[in-house]
Design a protein around this motif. Structure first.
Motif, PDB file in Angstrom:
ATOM      1  N   ALA A   1      22.285 -10.852  16.091  1.00 34.16           N
ATOM      2  CA  ALA A   1      22.434 -11.942  15.124  1.00 34.16           C
ATOM      3  C   ALA A   1      21.133 -12.187  14.373  1.00 34.16           C
ATOM      4  O   ALA A   1      21.140 -12.459  13.161  1.00 34.16           O
ATOM      5  CB  ALA A   1      22.884 -13.216  15.826  1.00 34.16           C
ATOM      6  N   LEU A   2      20.013 -12.088  15.061  1.00 35.22           N
ATOM      7  CA  LEU A   2      18.719 -12.297  14.408  1.00 35.22           C
ATOM      8  C   LEU A   2      18.448 -11.239  13.352  1.00 35.22           C
ATOM      9  O   LEU A   2      17.942 -11.546  12.268  1.00 35.22           O
ATOM     10  CB  LEU A   2      17.596 -12.301  15.448  1.00 35.22           C
ATOM     11  N   TYR A   3      18.765  -9.988  13.668  1.00 36.60           N
ATOM     12  CA  TYR A   3      18.603  -8.924  12.677  1.00 36.60           C
ATOM     13  C   TYR A   3      19.476  -9.218  11.462  1.00 36.60           C
ATOM     14  O   TYR A   3      19.021  -9.171  10.312  1.00 36.60           O
ATOM     15  CB  TYR A   3      18.971  -7.577  13.288  1.00 36.60           C
ATOM     16  N   SER A   4      20.739  -9.494  11.704  1.00 34.90           N
ATOM     17  CA  SER A   4      21.684  -9.770  10.629  1.00 34.90           C
ATOM     18  C   SER A   4      21.246 -10.979   9.802  1.00 34.90           C
ATOM     19  O   SER A   4      21.295 -10.957   8.567  1.00 34.90           O
ATOM     20  CB  SER A   4      23.074 -10.009  11.218  1.00 34.90           C
ATOM     21  N   ALA A   5      20.803 -12.039  10.471  1.00 36.82           N
ATOM     22  CA  ALA A   5      20.377 -13.255   9.776  1.00 36.82           C
ATOM     23  C   ALA A   5      19.146 -13.009   8.914  1.00 36.82           C
ATOM     24  O   ALA A   5      19.022 -13.545   7.807  1.00 36.82           O
ATOM     25  CB  ALA A   5      20.095 -14.362  10.790  1.00 36.82           C
ATOM     26  N   THR A   6      18.220 -12.196   9.430  1.00 35.34           N
ATOM     27  CA  THR A   6      17.015 -11.872   8.654  1.00 35.34           C
ATOM     28  C   THR A   6      17.399 -11.115   7.389  1.00 35.34           C
ATOM     29  O   THR A   6      16.900 -11.411   6.290  1.00 35.34           O
ATOM     30  CB  THR A   6      16.047 -11.035   9.499  1.00 35.34           C
ATOM     31  N   MET A   7      18.275 -10.145   7.523  1.00 35.85           N
ATOM     32  CA  MET A   7      18.744  -9.391   6.361  1.00 35.85           C
ATOM     33  C   MET A   7      19.455 -10.305   5.365  1.00 35.85           C
ATOM     34  O   MET A   7      19.240 -10.208   4.146  1.00 35.85           O
ATOM     35  CB  MET A   7      19.686  -8.269   6.800  1.00 35.85           C
ATOM     36  N   ALA A   8      20.300 -11.194   5.874  1.00 37.08           N
ATOM     37  CA  ALA A   8      21.036 -12.102   4.996  1.00 37.08           C
ATOM     38  C   ALA A   8      20.069 -13.021   4.244  1.00 37.08           C
ATOM     39  O   ALA A   8      20.241 -13.270   3.039  1.00 37.08           O
ATOM     40  CB  ALA A   8      22.023 -12.936   5.814  1.00 37.08           C
ATOM     41  N   TYR A   9      19.043 -13.508   4.940  1.00 36.34           N
ATOM     42  CA  TYR A   9      18.063 -14.385   4.303  1.00 36.34           C
ATOM     43  C   TYR A   9      17.297 -13.638   3.213  1.00 36.34           C
ATOM     44  O   TYR A   9      17.142 -14.137   2.085  1.00 36.34           O
ATOM     45  CB  TYR A   9      17.094 -14.946   5.340  1.00 36.34           C
ATOM     46  N   LEU A  10      16.814 -12.448   3.532  1.00 34.61           N
ATOM     47  CA  LEU A  10      16.021 -11.688   2.551  1.00 34.61           C
ATOM     48  C   LEU A  10      16.867 -11.263   1.352  1.00 34.61           C
ATOM     49  O   LEU A  10      16.391 -11.280   0.212  1.00 34.61           O
ATOM     50  CB  LEU A  10      15.392 -10.469   3.230  1.00 34.61           C
ATOM     51  N   ASN A  11      18.124 -10.912   1.604  1.00 35.47           N
ATOM     52  CA  ASN A  11      19.018 -10.594   0.488  1.00 35.47           C
ATOM     53  C   ASN A  11      19.246 -11.815  -0.395  1.00 35.47           C
ATOM     54  O   ASN A  11      19.350 -11.697  -1.626  1.00 35.47           O
ATOM     55  CB  ASN A  11      20.357 -10.075   1.013  1.00 35.47           C
ATOM     56  N   ALA A  12      19.306 -12.993   0.213  1.00 44.25           N
ATOM     57  CA  ALA A  12      19.491 -14.228  -0.556  1.00 44.25           C
ATOM     58  C   ALA A  12      18.259 -14.546  -1.386  1.00 44.25           C
ATOM     59  O   ALA A  12      18.366 -14.993  -2.534  1.00 44.25           O
ATOM     60  CB  ALA A  12      19.815 -15.388   0.386  1.00 44.25           C
ATOM     61  N   VAL A  13      17.066 -14.331  -0.814  1.00 43.60           N
ATOM     62  CA  VAL A  13      15.831 -14.521  -1.582  1.00 43.60           C
ATOM     63  C   VAL A  13      15.826 -13.602  -2.793  1.00 43.60           C
ATOM     64  O   VAL A  13      15.508 -14.005  -3.917  1.00 43.60           O
ATOM     65  CB  VAL A  13      14.589 -14.258  -0.696  1.00 43.60           C
ATOM     66  N   ASN A  14      16.201 -12.364  -2.566  1.00 42.87           N
ATOM     67  CA  ASN A  14      16.229 -11.384  -3.651  1.00 42.87           C
ATOM     68  C   ASN A  14      17.241 -11.785  -4.728  1.00 42.87           C
ATOM     69  O   ASN A  14      16.959 -11.707  -5.927  1.00 42.87           O
ATOM     70  CB  ASN A  14      16.567 -10.009  -3.083  1.00 42.87           C
ATOM     71  N   ALA A  15      18.423 -12.229  -4.284  1.00 46.41           N
ATOM     72  CA  ALA A  15      19.464 -12.624  -5.230  1.00 46.41           C
ATOM     73  C   ALA A  15      19.082 -13.868  -6.015  1.00 46.41           C
ATOM     74  O   ALA A  15      19.387 -13.996  -7.204  1.00 46.41           O
ATOM     75  CB  ALA A  15      20.780 -12.853  -4.490  1.00 46.41           C
ATOM     76  N   ALA A  16      18.392 -14.800  -5.337  1.00 45.39           N
ATOM     77  CA  ALA A  16      17.999 -16.047  -5.988  1.00 45.39           C
ATOM     78  C   ALA A  16      16.810 -15.863  -6.919  1.00 45.39           C
ATOM     79  O   ALA A  16      16.584 -16.678  -7.820  1.00 45.39           O
ATOM     80  CB  ALA A  16      17.665 -17.104  -4.934  1.00 45.39           C
ATOM     81  N   GLY A  17      16.039 -14.804  -6.692  1.00 45.41           N
ATOM     82  CA  GLY A  17      14.850 -14.572  -7.502  1.00 45.41           C
ATOM     83  C   GLY A  17      13.707 -15.502  -7.148  1.00 45.41           C
ATOM     84  O   GLY A  17      12.732 -15.615  -7.884  1.00 45.41           O
ATOM     85  N   THR A  18      13.803 -16.158  -5.990  1.00 44.67           N
ATOM     86  CA  THR A  18      12.786 -17.112  -5.546  1.00 44.67           C
ATOM     87  C   THR A  18      12.967 -17.350  -4.054  1.00 44.67           C
ATOM     88  O   THR A  18      14.043 -17.084  -3.501  1.00 44.67           O
ATOM     89  CB  THR A  18      12.926 -18.460  -6.287  1.00 44.67           C
ATOM     90  N   ASP A  19      11.909 -17.852  -3.397  1.00 46.26           N
ATOM     91  CA  ASP A  19      12.061 -18.244  -1.996  1.00 46.26           C
ATOM     92  C   ASP A  19      12.200 -19.762  -1.854  1.00 46.26           C
ATOM     93  O   ASP A  19      12.080 -20.302  -0.752  1.00 46.26           O
ATOM     94  CB  ASP A  19      10.900 -17.719  -1.137  1.00 46.26           C
ATOM     95  N   GLU A  20      12.484 -20.448  -2.948  1.00 47.32           N
ATOM     96  CA  GLU A  20      12.703 -21.900  -2.915  1.00 47.32           C
ATOM     97  C   GLU A  20      14.000 -22.192  -2.168  1.00 47.32           C
ATOM     98  O   GLU A  20      15.030 -21.552  -2.392  1.00 47.32           O
ATOM     99  CB  GLU A  20      12.759 -22.433  -4.349  1.00 47.32           C
ATOM    100  N   SER A  21      13.969 -23.167  -1.264  1.00 43.13           N
ATOM    101  CA  SER A  21      15.048 -23.359  -0.296  1.00 43.13           C
ATOM    102  C   SER A  21      16.408 -23.642  -0.902  1.00 43.13           C
ATOM    103  O   SER A  21      17.421 -23.098  -0.453  1.00 43.13           O
ATOM    104  CB  SER A  21      14.684 -24.486   0.673  1.00 43.13           C
ATOM    105  N   ASP A  22      16.471 -24.513  -1.899  1.00 47.79           N
ATOM    106  CA  ASP A  22      17.775 -24.865  -2.467  1.00 47.79           C
ATOM    107  C   ASP A  22      18.449 -23.637  -3.067  1.00 47.79           C
ATOM    108  O   ASP A  22      19.653 -23.412  -2.866  1.00 47.79           O
ATOM    109  CB  ASP A  22      17.622 -25.953  -3.529  1.00 47.79           C
ATOM    110  N   ALA A  23      17.685 -22.842  -3.787  1.00 47.30           N
ATOM    111  CA  ALA A  23      18.246 -21.644  -4.415  1.00 47.30           C
ATOM    112  C   ALA A  23      18.653 -20.613  -3.363  1.00 47.30           C
ATOM    113  O   ALA A  23      19.710 -19.982  -3.480  1.00 47.30           O
ATOM    114  CB  ALA A  23      17.227 -21.038  -5.377  1.00 47.30           C
ATOM    115  N   VAL A  24      17.836 -20.451  -2.317  1.00 45.25           N
ATOM    116  CA  VAL A  24      18.147 -19.482  -1.274  1.00 45.25           C
ATOM    117  C   VAL A  24      19.367 -19.923  -0.479  1.00 45.25           C
ATOM    118  O   VAL A  24      20.258 -19.121  -0.169  1.00 45.25           O
ATOM    119  CB  VAL A  24      16.942 -19.267  -0.344  1.00 45.25           C
ATOM    120  N   ARG A  25      19.435 -21.222  -0.154  1.00 46.45           N
ATOM    121  CA  ARG A  25      20.600 -21.729   0.610  1.00 46.45           C
ATOM    122  C   ARG A  25      21.886 -21.533  -0.191  1.00 46.45           C
ATOM    123  O   ARG A  25      22.931 -21.170   0.376  1.00 46.45           O
ATOM    124  CB  ARG A  25      20.403 -23.204   0.954  1.00 46.45           C
TER     125      ARG A  25
END
Length: 405
Positions: free
Chosen positions: A311-335
């Protein structure tokens, strides 16, 4: 002071940080920092957390390429020692001093509750993979909290249902005396009663109990068909071993481990654990993708191919993919980004992170093999049944997350 009281202190401390102090995560400092805050040396250090948790996150970062949006990805880790006040203090330092962008693992429900609230007040995403309590996405839900992998509602849906339908009607619980155990007992009791069973008693045992004899004797004298172990880690291992020493199973009562990992089965040995049924968020031998991931994980420094580590591996990938998709590491956009994209990988095929923060995905009912049927070190169980996500978890409409209403 119990861990639950420590959790309340941690939440209270977090509450002193007014909503006005909340700030966008990301701290545009040229890198993305992932904090792995777990039990690195205690009762949950083997299969839930520990070095294996950090190894899973680092493996994901390496597989992702080591950077995102041109920023290096750093992984830091710390031992919360199963104390909510230590966890809260560490999380606050990470956020204020080290510009951490996301905090993961958070094994131990008291820790998970405290850190999720503190981090949310600071505008930081948390991804709980080790905590089990369903409160994380119900009355304690936050805008930035994600519960990834399993919870105390999903666990009994498979295990308790199978046992009650097989004749185990009367239950007695030995329960870890903090938020996780209490939630697991409550959720399991609901399932048992809904299926026509009954709960004839329960007893609370402190975390990291070495001697379960008095608790087992109470369970034995209760007349219960099933002794439900609403605990985890070495507490479950100790309880099962001592129950076998007392001949409880041979005298007709059954044991139900409500949160069992394959590392626990390995510690118990297949002779002792043979036939035990338990529910899991993932199993390494479920399909070819899972087998390949487990092989790479163990080769890269991983310790046990358990579902929290996957789950940790999967969650890390999901988080990093979200950062990439959002174009920022700002929390609201990533969430927002992580909630809009299905989680479809070896761990959670067709999974979805809902608005209350819960990852809804399939669960699995496993049954421990006998020694003669095992073909390798981690070949300890068979998948008896897949439990669809919409059956394992309550619907979003049933969520107790107040912020949704």
């Amino acid at each position: 002071m119990t861990i639950w009281r420590n959790a309340l202190l941690g939440v209270a401390a977090a509450g002193l940080l007014t909503v006005g102090t909340a700030q966008a995560a990301g701290n545009d400092d040229g890198q993305v920092t992932i904090g792995v805050l777990g039990d690195m040396s205690g009762v949950y250090a083997d299969g839930f957390s520990g070095p294996g948790a950090t190894a899973a996150v680092k493996m994901a970062v390496k597989d992702f390429g080591g950077s995102v949006l041109g920023k290096d990805i750093e992984v830091i880790s710390a031992d919360h020692q199963n104390k909510a006040d230590i966890a809260s203090s560490t999380a606050r330092e990470w956020i204020d001093r080290d510009n951490v962008d996301v905090i993961m693992d958070l094994t131990n429900s008291a820790v998970g509750l405290a850190v999720q609230q503190l981090a949310s007040n600071k505008g930081i995403i948390t991804i709980n993979t080790g905590s089990a309590t369903s409160a994380l996405t119900n009355d304690a839900c936050t805008a930035y909290g994600i519960h990834y992998g399993y919870d105390t509602h999903a666990l009994p849906v498979g295990t308790a249902t199978a046992i009650v339908k097989n004749g185990g009607k009367k239950w007695f619980f030995i329960t870890a005396d903090y938020a996780f155990g209490q939630a697991l007992e409550s959720n399991t009791s609901d399932v048992v009663k809904e299926l026509g069973g009954s709960v004839v008693g329960s007893v609370r045992a402190p975390l990291n109990t070495n001697d379960f004899s008095s608790y087992l004797l109470q369970a034995q004298s209760s007349g219960a068909d099933v002794i439900g172990l609403a605990n985890a880690g070495t507490d479950t291992i100790n309880a099962v071993k001592q129950a076998n020493e007392f001949g409880i199973v041979s005298r007709g009562q059954s044991l139900a481990g409500m949160l069992v990992l394959i590392s626990d089965v390995k510690s118990l040995g297949l002779d002792t654990a043979k036939g035990l049924q338990f529910t899991s968020g993932w199993y390494w031998d479920h399909d070819e993708d899972s087998r390949q991931w487990a092989k790479r994980y163990l080769a890269s420094g991983g310790t046990t191919p358990t579902f929290p580590h996957a789950a940790l591996y999967s969650a890390t990938m999901a988080y990093l993919n979200a950062v990439n998709a959002a174009g920022t590491d700002e929390s609201d956009a990533v969430r927002k980004a992580i909630g809009n994209k299905p989680i479809d990988d070896f761990f959670a095929q067709g999974g979805t992170i809902r608005d209350d923060g819960l990852l809804e995905h399939d669960m699995y009912l496993l049954k421990v093999k006998g020694p003669d049927a095992s073909k390798g070190e981690w070949d300890v169980a068979t998948v008896e049944r897949t439990i669809p996500g919409d059956q394992a978890y309550p619907s979003l409409a049933e969520s107790g997350c107040a912020r949704l209403k």
